[in-house]
Scaffold this motif. Sequence first.
Motif, PDB file in Angstrom:
ATOM      1  N   ARG A   1       0.958  -1.302  -0.128  1.00 41.82           N
ATOM      2  CA  ARG A   1      -0.083   0.015   0.015  1.00 41.82           C
ATOM      3  C   ARG A   1       0.755   1.228  -0.009  1.00 41.82           C
ATOM      4  O   ARG A   1       0.497   2.214  -0.613  1.00 41.82           O
ATOM      5  N   SER A   2       1.953   1.253   0.858  1.00 45.35           N
ATOM      6  CA  SER A   2       2.977   2.327   0.860  1.00 45.35           C
ATOM      7  C   SER A   2       3.218   2.617  -0.586  1.00 45.35           C
ATOM      8  O   SER A   2       3.677   3.713  -1.101  1.00 45.35           O
TER       9      SER A   2
ATOM     10  N   LEU B   1       0.636   4.190  -2.884  1.00 48.18           N
ATOM     11  CA  LEU B   1      -0.254   4.844  -2.371  1.00 48.18           C
ATOM     12  C   LEU B   1      -0.498   6.164  -3.485  1.00 48.18           C
ATOM     13  O   LEU B   1      -1.785   6.480  -3.352  1.00 48.18           O
ATOM     14  N   ASN B   2       0.367   6.500  -4.289  1.00 49.12           N
ATOM     15  CA  ASN B   2      -0.038   7.687  -5.086  1.00 49.12           C
ATOM     16  C   ASN B   2      -0.145   7.507  -6.388  1.00 49.12           C
ATOM     17  O   ASN B   2      -0.416   8.240  -7.276  1.00 49.12           O
TER      18      ASN B   2
ATOM     19  N   TRP C   1      -2.732  -3.982  -2.529  1.00 50.80           N
ATOM     20  CA  TRP C   1      -2.577  -4.163  -1.063  1.00 50.80           C
ATOM     21  C   TRP C   1      -3.707  -5.156  -0.354  1.00 50.80           C
ATOM     22  O   TRP C   1      -3.462  -6.083   0.117  1.00 50.80           O
TER      23      TRP C   1
ATOM     24  N   LEU D   1       6.869   5.345   7.845  1.00 46.72           N
ATOM     25  CA  LEU D   1       6.010   4.641   6.755  1.00 46.72           C
ATOM     26  C   LEU D   1       5.109   5.784   5.987  1.00 46.72           C
ATOM     27  O   LEU D   1       4.847   6.801   6.546  1.00 46.72           O
ATOM     28  N   TYR D   2       5.209   5.456   4.721  1.00 44.58           N
ATOM     29  CA  TYR D   2       4.444   6.369   3.894  1.00 44.58           C
ATOM     30  C   TYR D   2       5.199   7.721   3.931  1.00 44.58           C
ATOM     31  O   TYR D   2       4.844   8.591   3.083  1.00 44.58           O
ATOM     32  N   GLN D   3       6.114   7.813   4.250  1.00 39.97           N
ATOM     33  CA  GLN D   3       7.223   9.072   4.113  1.00 39.97           C
ATOM     34  C   GLN D   3       8.586   9.026   3.241  1.00 39.97           C
ATOM     35  O   GLN D   3       9.151  10.024   3.118  1.00 39.97           O
TER      36      GLN D   3
ATOM     37  N   THR E   1      10.245   6.074  -2.563  1.00 44.50           N
ATOM     38  CA  THR E   1       8.906   4.827  -2.510  1.00 44.50           C
ATOM     39  C   THR E   1       7.652   5.963  -3.119  1.00 44.50           C
ATOM     40  O   THR E   1       6.795   5.390  -3.706  1.00 44.50           O
ATOM     41  N   GLN E   2       7.359   6.939  -2.325  1.00 44.03           N
ATOM     42  CA  GLN E   2       6.234   7.635  -2.497  1.00 44.03           C
ATOM     43  C   GLN E   2       6.070   8.528  -3.932  1.00 44.03           C
ATOM     44  O   GLN E   2       5.026   8.782  -4.524  1.00 44.03           O
TER      45      GLN E   2
ATOM     46  N   HIS F   1       6.152  -2.544  -5.726  1.00 45.90           N
ATOM     47  CA  HIS F   1       5.132  -3.508  -4.839  1.00 45.90           C
ATOM     48  C   HIS F   1       5.387  -5.078  -5.027  1.00 45.90           C
ATOM     49  O   HIS F   1       5.019  -5.856  -4.464  1.00 45.90           O
TER      50      HIS F   1
ATOM     51  N   GLU G   1      11.738   3.268   4.320  1.00 45.04           N
ATOM     52  CA  GLU G   1      10.663   3.809   5.178  1.00 45.04           C
ATOM     53  C   GLU G   1      10.995   3.272   6.720  1.00 45.04           C
ATOM     54  O   GLU G   1      10.582   3.746   7.420  1.00 45.04           O
TER      55      GLU G   1
END
Length: 417
Positions: free
Chosen positions: A40-41, A44-45, A51, A293-295, A299-300, A308, A319
């Motif tokens: 999911r991370s 995410l975008n 996920w 996480l998610y930062q 990745t983002q 993934h 992360e």
Amino acid sequence: MLRILSSLRWKYLLAPWQQVDWILLIAVAGLTVFGGIMIRSAELNQGLTDWWQHWLIGGIGLVLALFIARCRYENLLQWHWVIYTLTNISLLIVIFIGTTAKGAQRWIGIGGFNVQPSEFAKIGVVITLAALLHSRTAATIPSVIRALAVTAVPWLLVFIQPDLGTSLVFGAITLGMLYWGNANPGWLILLVSPIIAVILFNIYLPAWFAWTATMSFIAWRTLPWRWLGALGAIAVNFAAGQLGFILWGLLQDYQKNRLILFLNPEKDPLGGGYHLIQSRIAIGAGELWGQGLYQGTQTQLNFVPEQHTDFIFSAIGEELGFVGGLAVLFVFWLICLRLVVIAQTAKDNFGSLLAIGVLSMIVFQAIVNIAMTIGLAPVTGIPLPWLSYGRSALLTNFIAIGIVESVANYRQKRLKY
């Protein structure tokens, strides 16, 4: 009284799984949940929903594993040739009517889903080899040749798809099970020696001479025909070196780069080396504790392709940092430890060999995938078990664990360890 009745009820419900290795089951389930979080991370975008599909397939796989754990694994002995035949038929179907993607023909479309038979073929190979080595150990050369011949058919069908990664997994499974089946370690070294000879012949000739001399000595010490075996080892390693040199000259530049670019990905930073460079940047950026996480920026912002799936470990490294990566490695170590315990405490050779086959499969995939993401191995397309997104691979891993849990569940007596 109610507490006693409740306790008896739970014991009755769990009776079919009395000797299941719950540590192993919880570990793989935990990795699957964690894998969904990291998937999911990684997307995410992108607006993707892989996920929750990962969790859904994981839930199905967990139920399937529990069901298989209730069934007696010994029944597979009666069906191993049927399983072997169905495995090869499915791989043949892929060749004729398979779906092509990313330059390979590996999938079959069933009900709107793409199924990858080569993943399930791993289980077929494990079951078949376990049955063969159960009836006749690998202590003799004819037994080893028989096992290699049986494995060669699905291996070749997978290799021509082409699926180099899975074909390498087949090799790891075979070597691991032959070793556990009492094969002479020297024979196993001789089996892989041509691969090393090809590399050394094309990189550093003196090292190739030293390697060939060593293989000749091993052959002289371990094969029944001492001098003939020693000369044969020299001939095989020389032929492998020459053949590798010829085949290397036939490869296109992009094919050569895929094999050696991991040594210097900066040579093609926008092409074949892009995956490796971005993956190393992501893992390095995580430092000790990670960016959160998610930062993660790499990745983002989707700098790492296939993050993934094959490169999920780079998202973990960025992360969650070195500590997060180390925690993942610890869980894999725990899984491998439980598989070894089950292999050692199985009531027969068949069950023990099944556990070692699954162990070989998991260990090889985890090592190669993680080595790939940190730039120590070429990109092979091998997923990270229970963490990478891939429905066929995830189901295969849960089925494999279900078979091993059946081995644990039907031990002759409850063992304390």
